[in-house]
Design a protein around this motif. Structure first.
Motif, PDB file in Angstrom:
ATOM      1  N   ALA A 149       0.813  -1.226   0.000  1.00 43.42           N
ATOM      2  CA  ALA A 149       0.000   0.000   0.000  1.00 43.42           C
ATOM      3  C   ALA A 149       0.842   1.270   0.000  1.00 43.42           C
ATOM      4  O   ALA A 149       0.602   2.178  -0.815  1.00 43.42           O
ATOM      5  CB  ALA A 149      -0.970  -0.022   1.184  1.00 43.42           C
TER       6      ALA A 149
ATOM      7  N   ASP B 214     -15.006  -4.552 -11.626  1.00 41.77           N
ATOM      8  CA  ASP B 214     -14.322  -3.293 -11.925  1.00 41.77           C
ATOM      9  C   ASP B 214     -13.167  -3.468 -12.893  1.00 41.77           C
ATOM     10  O   ASP B 214     -12.629  -2.471 -13.405  1.00 41.77           O
ATOM     11  CB  ASP B 214     -13.797  -2.663 -10.630  1.00 41.77           C
ATOM     12  CG  ASP B 214     -14.908  -2.338  -9.646  1.00 41.77           C
ATOM     13  OD1 ASP B 214     -15.979  -1.941 -10.110  1.00 41.77           O
ATOM     14  OD2 ASP B 214     -14.686  -2.515  -8.426  1.00 41.77           O
TER      15      ASP B 214
ATOM     16  N   LEU C  41      -4.635  -5.014  -3.351  1.00 44.94           N
ATOM     17  CA  LEU C  41      -4.980  -4.183  -2.202  1.00 44.94           C
ATOM     18  C   LEU C  41      -6.452  -4.307  -1.808  1.00 44.94           C
ATOM     19  O   LEU C  41      -6.871  -3.735  -0.792  1.00 44.94           O
ATOM     20  CB  LEU C  41      -4.652  -2.721  -2.496  1.00 44.94           C
ATOM     21  CG  LEU C  41      -3.178  -2.397  -2.763  1.00 44.94           C
ATOM     22  CD1 LEU C  41      -3.014  -0.939  -3.170  1.00 44.94           C
ATOM     23  CD2 LEU C  41      -2.334  -2.700  -1.539  1.00 44.94           C
TER      24      LEU C  41
ATOM     25  N   THR D 299       2.359   2.005  -3.594  1.00 44.54           N
ATOM     26  CA  THR D 299       1.455   2.449  -4.659  1.00 44.54           C
ATOM     27  C   THR D 299       0.940   3.857  -4.415  1.00 44.54           C
ATOM     28  O   THR D 299       0.657   4.588  -5.366  1.00 44.54           O
ATOM     29  CB  THR D 299       0.271   1.478  -4.778  1.00 44.54           C
ATOM     30  OG1 THR D 299      -0.411   1.406  -3.509  1.00 44.54           O
ATOM     31  CG2 THR D 299       0.754   0.095  -5.169  1.00 44.54           C
ATOM     32  N   ARG D 300       0.824   4.261  -3.150  1.00 39.39           N
ATOM     33  CA  ARG D 300       0.317   5.611  -2.865  1.00 39.39           C
ATOM     34  C   ARG D 300       1.296   6.685  -3.323  1.00 39.39           C
ATOM     35  O   ARG D 300       0.895   7.827  -3.560  1.00 39.39           O
ATOM     36  CB  ARG D 300       0.044   5.757  -1.362  1.00 39.39           C
ATOM     37  CG  ARG D 300      -1.116   4.921  -0.854  1.00 39.39           C
ATOM     38  CD  ARG D 300      -1.562   5.355   0.522  1.00 39.39           C
ATOM     39  NE  ARG D 300      -2.473   4.379   1.108  1.00 39.39           N
ATOM     40  CZ  ARG D 300      -2.141   3.514   2.053  1.00 39.39           C
ATOM     41  NH1 ARG D 300      -0.901   3.520   2.533  1.00 39.39           N
ATOM     42  NH2 ARG D 300      -3.011   2.652   2.530  1.00 39.39           N
TER      43      ARG D 300
ATOM     44  N   ARG E 236      -4.362  -2.801  -7.578  1.00 39.23           N
ATOM     45  CA  ARG E 236      -5.562  -2.497  -6.797  1.00 39.23           C
ATOM     46  C   ARG E 236      -6.290  -3.775  -6.403  1.00 39.23           C
ATOM     47  O   ARG E 236      -6.926  -3.836  -5.331  1.00 39.23           O
ATOM     48  CB  ARG E 236      -6.482  -1.578  -7.603  1.00 39.23           C
ATOM     49  CG  ARG E 236      -5.914  -0.187  -7.867  1.00 39.23           C
ATOM     50  CD  ARG E 236      -6.865   0.667  -8.666  1.00 39.23           C
ATOM     51  NE  ARG E 236      -8.083   0.929  -7.930  1.00 39.23           N
ATOM     52  CZ  ARG E 236      -9.199   1.438  -8.469  1.00 39.23           C
ATOM     53  NH1 ARG E 236      -9.217   1.719  -9.783  1.00 39.23           N
ATOM     54  NH2 ARG E 236     -10.270   1.657  -7.739  1.00 39.23           N
TER      55      ARG E 236
ATOM     56  N   ALA F  98      -2.112  -1.168 -12.994  1.00 39.46           N
ATOM     57  CA  ALA F  98      -2.818  -0.445 -11.926  1.00 39.46           C
ATOM     58  C   ALA F  98      -3.959  -1.291 -11.384  1.00 39.46           C
ATOM     59  O   ALA F  98      -4.166  -1.383 -10.160  1.00 39.46           O
ATOM     60  CB  ALA F  98      -3.337   0.890 -12.462  1.00 39.46           C
ATOM     61  N   GLU F  99      -4.732  -1.924 -12.266  1.00 43.21           N
ATOM     62  CA  GLU F  99      -5.830  -2.777 -11.812  1.00 43.21           C
ATOM     63  C   GLU F  99      -5.319  -3.984 -11.046  1.00 43.21           C
ATOM     64  O   GLU F  99      -5.933  -4.416 -10.055  1.00 43.21           O
ATOM     65  CB  GLU F  99      -6.666  -3.224 -13.007  1.00 43.21           C
ATOM     66  CG  GLU F  99      -7.617  -2.167 -13.555  1.00 43.21           C
ATOM     67  CD  GLU F  99      -6.916  -1.064 -14.295  1.00 43.21           C
ATOM     68  OE1 GLU F  99      -7.548  -0.038 -14.580  1.00 43.21           O
ATOM     69  OE2 GLU F  99      -5.715  -1.216 -14.617  1.00 43.21           O
TER      70      GLU F  99
ATOM     71  N   GLU G 228      -9.004  -3.088  -3.480  1.00 38.43           N
ATOM     72  CA  GLU G 228      -9.704  -1.838  -3.772  1.00 38.43           C
ATOM     73  C   GLU G 228     -10.679  -1.974  -4.929  1.00 38.43           C
ATOM     74  O   GLU G 228     -11.408  -1.023  -5.241  1.00 38.43           O
ATOM     75  CB  GLU G 228      -8.689  -0.742  -4.088  1.00 38.43           C
ATOM     76  CG  GLU G 228      -7.765  -0.408  -2.927  1.00 38.43           C
ATOM     77  CD  GLU G 228      -6.707   0.615  -3.300  1.00 38.43           C
ATOM     78  OE1 GLU G 228      -6.622   0.948  -4.502  1.00 38.43           O
ATOM     79  OE2 GLU G 228      -5.970   1.079  -2.411  1.00 38.43           O
ATOM     80  N   VAL G 229     -10.699  -3.123  -5.622  1.00 32.62           N
ATOM     81  CA  VAL G 229     -11.613  -3.331  -6.737  1.00 32.62           C
ATOM     82  C   VAL G 229     -12.219  -4.717  -6.634  1.00 32.62           C
ATOM     83  O   VAL G 229     -11.697  -5.607  -5.956  1.00 32.62           O
ATOM     84  CB  VAL G 229     -10.882  -3.184  -8.098  1.00 32.62           C
ATOM     85  CG1 VAL G 229     -10.398  -1.767  -8.317  1.00 32.62           C
ATOM     86  CG2 VAL G 229      -9.716  -4.170  -8.194  1.00 32.62           C
TER      87      VAL G 229
END
Length: 853
Positions: free
Chosen positions: A472, A500, A493, A475-476, A490, A486-487, A495-496
C-alpha cells in the motif's frame, strides 16, 4: 532589549559600539528570546532592528559567519541587502573581521555558467557582504572560487562597484559606468583574483559570450597592470584542462586576440606538444598549427617534435594524423639529418585504420631510405606487419627485405547468447521491492517486468493480506501506473472487485493502424495479460504465471512449461488463456527425440492446456515464420497473425518503440520479428529506435532468413554515429552464427544506392566490423554492392571511402576477380581519392595476393 523592541535602529548601533564581548554574550540570549517572540505580522523595521541587535552580540567568528550566511539564505532576492548587516560589526577587531570575512567568502557558491551573464543574482549579495568585511578589516581578499567569480562578474558588468561607504551607508548604486578594463586597472587585487577565475569551469564559455571582455583583458595587458605571460599561461592551462567543446574555443579566441610572439609560443612548446597528443581533436589540431609556426620560425626542437609525434601519430583521427605527418615531412625536408629521430615515430601511423594514412606515412619514410642508419631501417622493418598487405609488400621490397609472412586471420568474437534469468523472489518484502523498482524504472527491461509481476502473483497466492499491507505505501507514492498493472495492484490491495476490472483492453478492431503497429500491439498484449491476472487473483488465484521467461531474451524452456502445467493440473487450476498464449510463443521447441518426450508428457496431463501444449510442440518451429494462430489463441494474440509495421506511429504520441519488448513477445521466432521491422518495400525506413538493440535480435532463437539480413542491411545503411557500434556488433554476431546472407545484404545496399541522389554511407559500420576481424564478410558484401555504386552516372561522394575499405579487405583475404565498372574508374585521368583507391583495388584483385585468410 528595550531599544531593540522599540525598533530604534540608531540607538541599537550606538549601544553595540560601547559593549565588550562579555556584555554581548550576556545580551545575546535574551535578545534571541525577543527575536523568537516576534510574529510574522510584526513590522519589518522592528524585525530588522532586533535581528541587527542579535547579530551584533555574536562574539565567535564562526558563529558570526554562520549567522550571516543564514540571514542571506532567508533574504535571497532582496536588493542591497548586504549593507546594513555590516554596521553591527563596526569597531570590531580587524583580525576578527577578517576571520569572519574569509568564512563568508568561502560560502559564496559558484553559480552555474549559464547564470554568469545575469545581474541581480543572489550570490552577488553574499559576495558583497564578504568583501565589505574584508574591506573593514583592511585585509587581503580570499581567493575562493565563488568569491573570485563574483568579483570578476562585477567588473564585466561595467558598473562601478560600490565602495565600502556605499555598502555600509546603503547609498543607492551609482549609475556611472566604466569599462571592464578600467575596473580591472583600478582594482589592486586583479593580479591575485583574475588567475583564479581562469581556472573555473565555464570561463572558456564565458570568453565566447557575445559580450565577452577579451578586448578589456588585452587592454589591461597593454598598460602593464596585467602580465601577458600570465594571460597566455592561463589560456594554455584551460586548453590542457579541456571540458565541453565550447570551453577550448573561448581560450583559443583569447589566445588569438593576444597574438603570442615567437618567444611566447616557444615558452609553451612542451604544452603544444602535449596537446597534440592528448587533447580533443579540435584542440590538438590547433596545437599542431602552433608547432608548425615554431618550425617555420626555427624554434622547434627536434627531440620535442619526435616526442609529440609518438602520441599524435597514434591517434585515430585521420585528418589530424595527416596534418602532423605533413609537419614531420617539412621538418625532415629542412633537416634531413634528423631522420634518425623523426622517422621512428612515423611508424606509429603504419597501424592507422585508414590505409591512406598508412600510405602517406610510408611515402614519408621511403623518401629517406637512402640516408637512414641501419638501426632506423631495422625499426621500419619491424613495423611492416602493421601495414596493409599490399603496402606491406611494396615497403618490404623497398627496404630490401622479405615480406613478413601473413599472420593468422583475425579471430571473430565468440558467439553471444541470452543468459538465464534469476527466479522470482519468494518473500513479501522482496516482491514489493521488485514492484517498487518496476514503478520507478523509466524504461523497464521486459524480463524484469515479467519477473516483478510474477513475484507479486506468487506473494498474493501465499498471503495476500500481508502483501497488501507492505504494498500500500508503495502504490500511494505513484501518481500514474500503466493501465492493467494499476488494476492488478488495486486487486491485491482489495480496492476493486472483478466487475471493476475490464475483461480486455479497449478493442482495437476499429483502429486498423493500431492493429498493425508493433509498439501499440505490444502494449495491448501486455495490458490484456495484466487484466487477466487481476481477474484471476480476485476469482481463482494461481501460484505463479506460466509465461514468466527463463532467459534474458524472453524465451522459456519447454520442460519448464510442462512442469508449470503439471503443477496447475495437480492443483486443479486452468491456465489463463492470454497467459498460456504468451507462454507458447516464448517456448523453445527442442529437437527430436526430446520434443517427442515433452509432447508425450504434456499430453499425459489429461488437461486441455496440456493437450494444447503437446500440439504446439509438435507443429511449431517447423519454419522460420510464426505458425498460424488459430482459434485456440485469444483475439488479442491473433493480431500477431498479420503483417505488422514497426514504424507506423514513428514520432507521434503513441508508445515508444522498443526492440527488446518486441523480442519478448515471440523470442523464438527471429525471422518473424525481423519481418515486422523490415519495410514492405524492402528499403530502409525509420528504424532508429531499434538499432541500439539489434544484437538482441541476432541473439534470439529461431531460424534466420532474408528478413533478418534486410534489417541488418537497413541498419548498415542508415545508422548514425551513436548506433554504429551496436550495428557492427549485430553484424559480427550474425556472421559468427552463419545467419547473415552476405550476397543479399550487398544486393540490398547496391539496390538502395540507385534510389537516392546521394547514396547511403554504409562504409563506417562495415569498417568497424572489418577492424573487428570480419574482413571476409565485409568483402563479400562490398563485392556485390560496389557494381551498383560504380554504375551511377554521377560519382557518389562516399565512393572513395567504400573503395578504400574494399581494397583493405581484399588485400587482407587475398581476394581475386573482376568488378564491373572498376576498370573504367581506375583508368580515369582524375586524381581524386576514388580513382586512387579504384586503382589500388584493381591492383590487389589482379595480383591475387595471399592474405591472412
Amino acid at each position: 532589549m528595550e531599544v531593540a523592541a522599540a525598533g530604534d535602529r540608531g540607538r541599537v548601533l550606538e549601544l553595540l559600539g560601547g559593549m565588550d564581548d562579555a556584555a554581548r554574550q550576556a545580551a545575546r540570549r535574551p535578545l534571541s528570546v525577543v527575536q523568537r517572540g516576534l510574529d510574522a505580522g510584526a513590522p519589518r523595521e522592528l524585525r530588522d532592528c532586533v535581528t541587527l541587535a542579535v547579530l551584533g552580540c555574536v562574539t565567535a567568528p564562526s558563529e558570526a559567519a554562520k549567522a550571516l550566511i543564514s540571514l542571506w539564505r532567508g533574504q535571497r532576492g532582496a536588493s542591497q541587502w548586504a549593507g546594513p548587516q555590516l554596521e553591527a560589526f563596526a569597531g570590531r577587531d580587524c583580525g576578527w573581521l577578517a576571520d569572519v570575512g574569509r568564512r563568508v567568502a568561502a560560502a559564496v557558491p559558484v553559480r552555474r555558467p549559464a547564470d554568469w551573464p545575469f545581474s541581480g543574482h543572489a550570490n552577488g549579495e553574499l559576495y558583497r557582504l564578504a568583501r565589505g568585511l574584508v574591506w573593514m578589516a583592511g585585509a587581503e581578499p580570499p581567493v575562493d572560487d565563488g568569491f573570485a567569480l563574483e568579483w570578476a562578474l562585477t567588473k564585466w558588468r561595467r558598473h562601478r562597484e560600490r565602495t565600502l561607504d556605499d555598502i555600509v551607508r546603503t547609498n543607492p548604486r551609482s549609475g556611472e559606468e566604466e569599462s571592464a578594463a578600467a575596473a580591472l586597472r583600478a582594482d589592486p587585487y586583479t593580479s591575485l583574483l583574475l588567475p583564479r577565475v581562469f581556472g573555473l569551469v565555464g570561463f572558456g564559455t564565458f570568453l565566447e559570450h557575445p559580450w565577452h571582455w577579451r578586448a578589456d583583458l588585452i587592454a589591461v595587458t597593454l598598460t602593464g597592470e596585467l602580465d601577458r605571460a600570465m594571460l597566455i599561461e592561463r589560456c594554455v592551462d584551460g586548453l590542457i584542462r579541456g571540458g565541453r567543446p565550447i570551453e577550448p574555443r573561448g581560450f583559443w579566441a583569447l589566445l588569438d586576440d593576444v597574438a603570442p610572439t615567437e618567444d611566447e609560443l616557444a615558452a609553451h612548446a612542451p604544452d603544444w606538444a602535449a596537446l597534440a597528443g592528448r587533447a580533443d581533436a579540435p584542440v590538438a589540431g590547433r596545437a599542431v598549427e602552433m608547432l608548425r609556426r615554431l618550425l617555420d620560425a626555427g624554434r622547434l626542437d627536434t627531440g620535442l617534435l619526435a616526442e609529440a609525434s609518438h602520441a599524435a601519430l597514434s591517434r585515430p583521427e585521420k585528418t589530424l594524423v595527416r596534418t602532423h605527418l605533413k609537419l614531420v615531412a617539412e621538418a625532415l625536408r629542412r633537416a634531413p639529418q634528423c631522420a634518425a629521430e623523426l622517422l621512428p615515430p612515423v611508424t606509429a601511423a603504419f597501424g592507422h585504420q585508414d590505409s591512406a594514412v598508412q600510405q602517406q606515412a610510408w611515402k614519408l619514410a621511403a623518401r629517406h631510405l637512402a640516408t637512414i642508419e641501419p638501426t632506423v631501417r631495422a625499426q621500419l622493418t619491424e613495423a611492416l606487419p602493421l601495414l596493409t598487405p599490399d603496402l606491406r609488400d611494396v615497403a618490404a621490397a623497398a627496404l630490401g627485405e622479405q615480406a613478413p609472412a601473413p599472420g593468422l586471420e583475425p579471430q571473430l568474437p565468440p558467439v553471444s547468447a541470452p543468459h538465464p534469468t534469476s527466479a522470482a523472489p519468494h518473500s513479501v518484502s522482496e516482491a514489493v521491492q521488485e514492484i517498487a523498482a518496476l514503478l520507478a524504472a523509466r524504461t523497464p527491461v521486459p524480463t524484469d517486468r515479467e519477473r516483478a509481476v510474477d513475484a507479486l502473483i506468487r506473494a498474493a497466492y501465499r498471503d495476500r493480506a500481508a502483501l497488501a499491507e507492505v504494498l500500500a505505501p508503495v502504490t500511494r507514492r505513484r501518481d500514474w501506473i500503466p493501465a492493467g498493472l494499476a488494476e492488478l495492484l488495486r486487486a491485491v490491495l482489495g480496492e476493486v472487485t472483478v466487475d471493476d476490472v475490464p475483461a480486455a483492453p479497449p478493442d482495437m478492431a476499429g483502429r486498423f493502424d493500431h492493429k498493425r503497429c508493433i509498439p501499440c500491439l505490444y502494449e495491448y498484449l501486455l495490458e490484456a495479460r495484466w487484466y487477466e491476472a487481476a481477474r484471476r487473483l480476485l476469482t481463482e488465484p494461481v501460484p505463479f504465471l506460466l509465461a514468466t521467461p527463463g532467459w534474458s531474451s524472453g524465451a522459456l524452456d519447454a520442460d519448464v512449461l510442462v512442469q508449470r502445467l503439471t503443477e496447475y493440473a495437480r492443483l486443479g487450476l486452468r491456465a489463463g488463456p492470454a497467459d498460456l498464449d504468451q507462454a507458447l510463443l516464448r517456448t523453445r521447441v527442442p529437437q527430436t527425440p526430446e520434443r517427442q518426450r515433452l509432447c508425450a508428457a504434456a499430453a499425459a496431463l489429461g488437461t486441455a492446456d496440456g493437450t494444447r501444449l503437446a500440439h504446439w510442440l509438435d507443429t511449431a518451429g517447423s519454419g522460420p515464420g510464426l505458425p498460424s494462430l488459430g482459434d485456440d489463441f485469444t483475439p488479442a494474440f491473433r493480431n500477431l497473425d498479420q503483417r505488422l509495421d514497426a514504424t507506423w506511429h514513428h514520432s507521434t504520441e503513441f508508445p515508444d518503440a522498443s526492440l527488446a519488448e518486441w523480442i519478448a513477445v515471440a523470442p523464438v521466432f527471429r525471422e518473424y520479428l525481423a519481418d515486422g521491422l523490415a519495410h514492405w518495400l524492402d528499403h530502409p525506413d525509420s528504424l532508429y529506435e531499434y538499432f541500439p538493440d539489434l544484437p538482441l535480435l541476432v541473439e534470439a532463437d529461431g531460424p534466420a532468413g532474408r528478413r533478418l539480413t534486410a534489417v541488418l542491411a537497413c541498419a548498415v545503411a542508415r545508422s548514425e554515429r551513436a548506433h554504429r557500434t551496436a550495428v557492427a556488433e549485430a553484424l559480427l554476431q550474425a556472421t559468427v552464427r552463419g545467419d547473415l546472407d552476405e550476397p543479399w545484404c550487398g544486393e540490398l545496399l547496391g539496390r538502395w544506392t540507385t534510389w537516392r541522389d546521394e547514396p547511403y554511407d554504409f562504409a563506417p559500420v562495415l569498417a568497424e566490423a572489418a577492424r573487428a576481424g570480419a574482413y571476409r564478410m565485409v568483402w563479400n558484401v562490398l563485392s556485390v554492392a560496389l557494381p551498383a555504386l560504380l554504375a551511377r552516372p554521377r560519382r557518389p561522394r562516399t565512393l572513395g571511402g567504400v573503395l578504400m575499405l574494399a581494397a583493405d579487405c581484399a588485400a587482407q583475404i587475398g581476394a581475386t576477380g573482376d568488378l564491373p565498372g572498376l576498370d573504367e574508374l581506375a583508368d580515369s585521368k582524375a586524381g581524386s581519392q576514388a580513382v586512387k583507391q579504384a586503382r589500388r583495388l584493381r591492383s590487389t584483385l589482379t595480383a591475387g595476393m595471399a592474405g591472412p585468410g
